[in-house]
Design a protein around this motif. Structure first.
Motif: not given
Length: 171
Positions: A53-62
């Motif tokens: 999962i390539n989350g947006v830095a500062g937004k995505y938290k697993e």
């Protein structure tokens, strides 16, 4: 999240299946750039088609999601086609010197592959009879695009040749 399972026979190219299916729910818009399967395999064996999962830095938290991953398996099998290496047979009239022949022929190799191999055997005298000329298994190498891929073949066979000396004719 589910990644694919796939298999193929060795052909020298990587096996990948990057698509991931989301079977229920979805990520909050703007938090995830992409979801992909990163598994890759080139030689005979098995590997997990890992989900990333390539989350947006500062937004995505697993921790904000209950994620279940069903990761597939990628498998490459060895080439099943039988390949046979055959040591040359040869004979000559007695001349006091040894007869040997390192020539090896091959049958069954798929297009796009080449090989190197040599045979070992020697006979000098008539009374030695027929002597085996044996494929030197350590000398057998199968190549594809310059890379040794001998270990990617499941069925390699070896056939011996024969060497013999015939009596010298005197009149």
């Amino acid at each position: 999240l589910k990644s694919e399972t796939a298999s193929k026979e060795f052909d020298g190219t990587a096996l990948t299946r990057p698509d991931v299916t989301i079977t229920a729910g979805d990520f909050v818009k703007g938090e995830v750039e992409s979801v992909e399967a990163t598994g890759s395999i080139t030689e005979a064996g098995t590997t997990t088609n890992t989900i990333q999962i390539n989350g947006v830095a500062g937004k995505y938290k697993e921790d904000n999601y209950k994620i279940t991953k069903d990761e597939g398996t990628l498998t490459i099998t060895k080439i099943a086609q039988k390949v046979t290496f055959t040591a040359a047979s040869d004979h000559k009239e007695y001349d006091g010197t040894a007869l040997s022949n390192e020539t090896v022929t091959m049958s069954g190799l798929p297009a796009g592959y080449n090989f190197t191999a040599s045979a070992v055997g020697s006979v000098t005298h008539v009374n030695e009879g027929k002597v085996k000329n044996v494929v030197n298994k350590d000398s057998v190498h199968i190549y594809k695009e310059g890379k040794d891929v001998t270990n990617q073949f499941a069925d390699i066979q070896y056939t011996d040749g024969e060497l013999s000396i015939t009596p010298r004719k005197l009149t």
